[in-house]
Write a protein that holds these residues in place. Structure first.
Motif, PDB file in Angstrom:
ATOM      1  N   ARG A  43       0.463  -1.287  -0.014  1.00 55.14           N
ATOM      2  CA  ARG A  43      -0.124  -0.146  -0.169  1.00 55.14           C
ATOM      3  C   ARG A  43       0.404   1.029  -0.447  1.00 55.14           C
ATOM      4  O   ARG A  43       0.203   2.356   0.816  1.00 55.14           O
ATOM      5  CB  ARG A  43      -1.108  -0.028   1.208  1.00 55.14           C
ATOM      6  CG  ARG A  43      -2.135  -0.694   1.055  1.00 55.14           C
ATOM      7  CD  ARG A  43      -2.664  -0.899   0.278  1.00 55.14           C
ATOM      8  NE  ARG A  43      -3.830  -1.349   0.679  1.00 55.14           N
ATOM      9  CZ  ARG A  43      -4.348  -2.886  -0.355  1.00 55.14           C
ATOM     10  NH1 ARG A  43      -3.209  -3.593  -0.644  1.00 55.14           N
ATOM     11  NH2 ARG A  43      -5.091  -3.993   0.128  1.00 55.14           N
ATOM     12  N   VAL A  46      -0.314   4.267  -1.683  1.00 53.71           N
ATOM     13  CA  VAL A  46      -1.530   4.942  -1.137  1.00 53.71           C
ATOM     14  C   VAL A  46      -1.431   5.604   0.034  1.00 53.71           C
ATOM     15  O   VAL A  46      -1.872   7.210  -0.260  1.00 53.71           O
ATOM     16  CB  VAL A  46      -2.143   3.517  -0.930  1.00 53.71           C
ATOM     17  CG1 VAL A  46      -3.608   4.535   0.031  1.00 53.71           C
ATOM     18  CG2 VAL A  46      -3.059   2.638  -1.570  1.00 53.71           C
ATOM     19  N   LEU A  89      -9.511   9.379   0.306  1.00 53.97           N
ATOM     20  CA  LEU A  89      -9.163   7.804   0.111  1.00 53.97           C
ATOM     21  C   LEU A  89     -10.294   7.145  -0.172  1.00 53.97           C
ATOM     22  O   LEU A  89     -10.108   6.492  -0.438  1.00 53.97           O
ATOM     23  CB  LEU A  89      -8.492   7.256   1.947  1.00 53.97           C
ATOM     24  CG  LEU A  89      -8.366   6.210   2.286  1.00 53.97           C
ATOM     25  CD1 LEU A  89      -7.203   5.774   1.780  1.00 53.97           C
ATOM     26  CD2 LEU A  89      -7.610   5.945   3.920  1.00 53.97           C
ATOM     27  N   TRP A  90     -11.555   7.590   0.636  1.00 61.72           N
ATOM     28  CA  TRP A  90     -12.820   7.334   0.702  1.00 61.72           C
ATOM     29  C   TRP A  90     -12.983   7.364  -1.149  1.00 61.72           C
ATOM     30  O   TRP A  90     -13.397   6.308  -1.862  1.00 61.72           O
ATOM     31  CB  TRP A  90     -13.314   8.391   0.640  1.00 61.72           C
ATOM     32  CG  TRP A  90     -15.072   8.358   0.751  1.00 61.72           C
ATOM     33  CD1 TRP A  90     -16.046   7.087   1.703  1.00 61.72           C
ATOM     34  CD2 TRP A  90     -16.407   8.441  -0.809  1.00 61.72           C
ATOM     35  NE1 TRP A  90     -16.916   6.994   0.195  1.00 61.72           N
ATOM     36  CE2 TRP A  90     -17.178   7.752  -0.251  1.00 61.72           C
ATOM     37  CE3 TRP A  90     -16.188   9.059  -1.362  1.00 61.72           C
ATOM     38  CZ2 TRP A  90     -18.285   8.362  -1.360  1.00 61.72           C
ATOM     39  CZ3 TRP A  90     -17.028   9.657  -2.093  1.00 61.72           C
ATOM     40  CH2 TRP A  90     -18.503   8.405  -1.695  1.00 61.72           C
ATOM     41  N   GLN A  93     -11.352   4.370  -2.789  1.00 67.31           N
ATOM     42  CA  GLN A  93     -11.717   3.022  -2.176  1.00 67.31           C
ATOM     43  C   GLN A  93     -12.451   3.174  -3.261  1.00 67.31           C
ATOM     44  O   GLN A  93     -12.896   1.817  -3.821  1.00 67.31           O
ATOM     45  CB  GLN A  93     -12.305   3.454  -0.761  1.00 67.31           C
ATOM     46  CG  GLN A  93     -11.261   2.681  -0.109  1.00 67.31           C
ATOM     47  CD  GLN A  93     -11.144   3.020   1.863  1.00 67.31           C
ATOM     48  OE1 GLN A  93     -12.284   3.043   1.905  1.00 67.31           O
ATOM     49  NE2 GLN A  93     -10.457   2.041   2.110  1.00 67.31           N
ATOM     50  N   THR A  96     -11.853   1.875  -6.905  1.00 68.57           N
ATOM     51  CA  THR A  96     -11.112   0.642  -6.761  1.00 68.57           C
ATOM     52  C   THR A  96     -12.510  -0.308  -6.647  1.00 68.57           C
ATOM     53  O   THR A  96     -12.187  -1.072  -7.128  1.00 68.57           O
ATOM     54  CB  THR A  96     -10.043   0.485  -5.590  1.00 68.57           C
ATOM     55  OG1 THR A  96     -10.138   0.822  -4.822  1.00 68.57           O
ATOM     56  CG2 THR A  96      -9.096   1.330  -6.136  1.00 68.57           C
ATOM     57  N   ARG A  97     -12.927  -0.134  -5.661  1.00 70.08           N
ATOM     58  CA  ARG A  97     -14.454  -1.231  -5.142  1.00 70.08           C
ATOM     59  C   ARG A  97     -15.410  -0.886  -6.438  1.00 70.08           C
ATOM     60  O   ARG A  97     -16.609  -2.068  -6.550  1.00 70.08           O
ATOM     61  CB  ARG A  97     -14.970  -1.013  -4.008  1.00 70.08           C
ATOM     62  CG  ARG A  97     -13.670  -1.193  -2.620  1.00 70.08           C
ATOM     63  CD  ARG A  97     -14.938  -1.001  -1.297  1.00 70.08           C
ATOM     64  NE  ARG A  97     -13.273  -1.002  -0.565  1.00 70.08           N
ATOM     65  CZ  ARG A  97     -14.149  -0.968   1.007  1.00 70.08           C
ATOM     66  NH1 ARG A  97     -14.743  -0.219   1.264  1.00 70.08           N
ATOM     67  NH2 ARG A  97     -12.852  -1.212   1.931  1.00 70.08           N
ATOM     68  N   GLN A 103      -6.107  -0.473  -8.524  1.00 66.49           N
ATOM     69  CA  GLN A 103      -5.767   0.867  -7.615  1.00 66.49           C
ATOM     70  C   GLN A 103      -4.506   1.071  -8.176  1.00 66.49           C
ATOM     71  O   GLN A 103      -4.496   2.793  -8.009  1.00 66.49           O
ATOM     72  CB  GLN A 103      -4.896  -0.714  -6.738  1.00 66.49           C
ATOM     73  CG  GLN A 103      -5.127   0.256  -5.501  1.00 66.49           C
ATOM     74  CD  GLN A 103      -4.855  -0.554  -4.411  1.00 66.49           C
ATOM     75  OE1 GLN A 103      -3.193  -0.672  -4.117  1.00 66.49           O
ATOM     76  NE2 GLN A 103      -5.321   0.196  -2.861  1.00 66.49           N
ATOM     77  N   ALA A 191     -10.641  -5.331   6.462  1.00 67.80           N
ATOM     78  CA  ALA A 191     -11.172  -3.626   5.854  1.00 67.80           C
ATOM     79  C   ALA A 191     -10.521  -2.957   7.139  1.00 67.80           C
ATOM     80  O   ALA A 191     -10.101  -1.727   7.005  1.00 67.80           O
ATOM     81  CB  ALA A 191     -12.177  -3.795   5.542  1.00 67.80           C
ATOM     82  N   ASP A 194      -6.952  -1.958   7.223  1.00 70.63           N
ATOM     83  CA  ASP A 194      -6.252  -1.710   6.010  1.00 70.63           C
ATOM     84  C   ASP A 194      -6.627  -0.110   6.726  1.00 70.63           C
ATOM     85  O   ASP A 194      -5.654   0.392   6.444  1.00 70.63           O
ATOM     86  CB  ASP A 194      -6.539  -1.912   4.704  1.00 70.63           C
ATOM     87  CG  ASP A 194      -6.648  -3.655   4.609  1.00 70.63           C
ATOM     88  OD1 ASP A 194      -5.025  -3.664   4.831  1.00 70.63           O
ATOM     89  OD2 ASP A 194      -6.499  -4.090   3.518  1.00 70.63           O
ATOM     90  N   MET A 195      -7.686  -0.015   6.899  1.00 73.50           N
ATOM     91  CA  MET A 195      -7.639   1.201   7.736  1.00 73.50           C
ATOM     92  C   MET A 195      -7.251   1.885   8.714  1.00 73.50           C
ATOM     93  O   MET A 195      -7.101   3.676   8.556  1.00 73.50           O
ATOM     94  CB  MET A 195      -9.193   1.960   7.659  1.00 73.50           C
ATOM     95  CG  MET A 195      -9.865   2.989   7.739  1.00 73.50           C
ATOM     96  SD  MET A 195      -9.253   3.968   6.558  1.00 73.50           S
ATOM     97  CE  MET A 195     -11.240   3.394   5.436  1.00 73.50           C
TER      98      MET A 195
END
Length: 289
Positions: A43, A46, A89-90, A93, A96-97, A103, A191, A194-195
């Protein structure tokens, strides 16, 4: 130059130089340790998106404080940077989702869009006639020489909290990094972990904005961990080694900058850590065979 460098390295070059060296070393250690787990979890980039996503928040927070009559205030700017990074970040995500974007493509989109928005806002601020915007450009490349005792205290306290949390989470984070399937079977909420890792990375980014800036703090998160990875396969040793490389780079980079006034501190710190990576490659070649 050599006597001045030795004096700065041994904290005898004055209180300001000692303050900068201490703050840069503390930031380097925290960044190296947190960067280890980012690197193992794949990551690292990121954190790049997070860092660039802070810029619009800095500008918007400044405008909000200006409208409220508060003026330039560092905690307010950092809160704005944090909210902006969380928004980035939101979006990352969500891309990617809920889309077919990979990513790395989503990271590129978020990074460039938020950074562009930040540059636009800062350009608009520079056009204002208030004169209070001075210093915001320091968030781009850092402003180490202007570090205050309160900044160092913030780095020490924030860094200690981040290191305490990463120590508490080291085992589940290590398992998730190496065997996500096993972690899922054991009931770990991947998840959520990761957060938590992203939150710690964001904390280091915010701590480093004043020291090396949003562009170079990413290098401080990634490069020491990459160098340490060449020397060992043990996660604990890698984390400590990366922290040591980051701290040494911060300390020596600050000393070099103090002895060579035209040398910017942030880039010097990053170049030193990259130098360790380059030197480590041939020295560990036999170990990797």
């Amino acid at each position: 130059m050599w006597p001045e460098f030795v004096a700065a390295l041994t904290l005898r070059a004055g209180p300001n130089a000692a303050l900068v060296a201490s703050g840069a070393a503390a930031l380097g250690f925290a960044a190296g340790v947190i960067g280890t787990f980012l690197s193992l979890r794949k990551r690292a980039l990121v954190s790049d998106a997070l860092a660039h996503a802070t810029l619009p928040g800095v500008g918007l927070a400044f405008l909000a404080m200006l409208a409220l009559g508060i003026g330039r205030n560092l905690p307010g700017l950092l809160i704005g940077a944090a909210l902006s990074a969380l928004a980035g970040l939101w979006v990352l995500q969500a891309l990617t989702r809920h889309t077919r974007l990979s990513q790395d493509a989503a990271i590129g989109a978020v990074l460039s869009t938020f950074y562009g928005a930040g540059i636009v806002i800062l350009t608009l601020i520079q056009g204002l006639r208030t004169g209070q915007q001075a210093g915001l450009e320091g968030f781009l490349l850092g402003s180490t020489s202007g570090m205050l005792r309160a900044d160092v205290a913030l780095i020490l306290i924030g860094g200690a909290l981040a290191l305490t949390l990463i120590f508490a989470l080291r085992r589940p984070l290590t398992l998730i990094a190496f065997d996500e399937w096993a972690a899922t079977v054991m009931g770990l909420r991947i998840a959520a972990y990761d957060m938590a890792l992203m939150a710690l990375a964001l904390a280091v980014v915010l701590l480093g904005l004043r020291v090396v800036g949003l562009i170079l703090i990413v290098a401080l998160l990634i490069t020491p961990a990459a160098a340490a990875r060449l020397w060992t396969h043990r996660v604990g040793v890698m984390a400590l080694l990366a922290g040591g490389i980051g701290a040494a780079s911060g300390w020596i980079g600050a000393a070099l900058s103090a002895s060579l006034p035209d040398l910017p501190t942030g880039p010097a710190i990053v170049l030193l850590s990259f130098g360790v990576l380059i030197v480590s490659i041939p020295l560990t070649a036999r170990r990797r065979r």
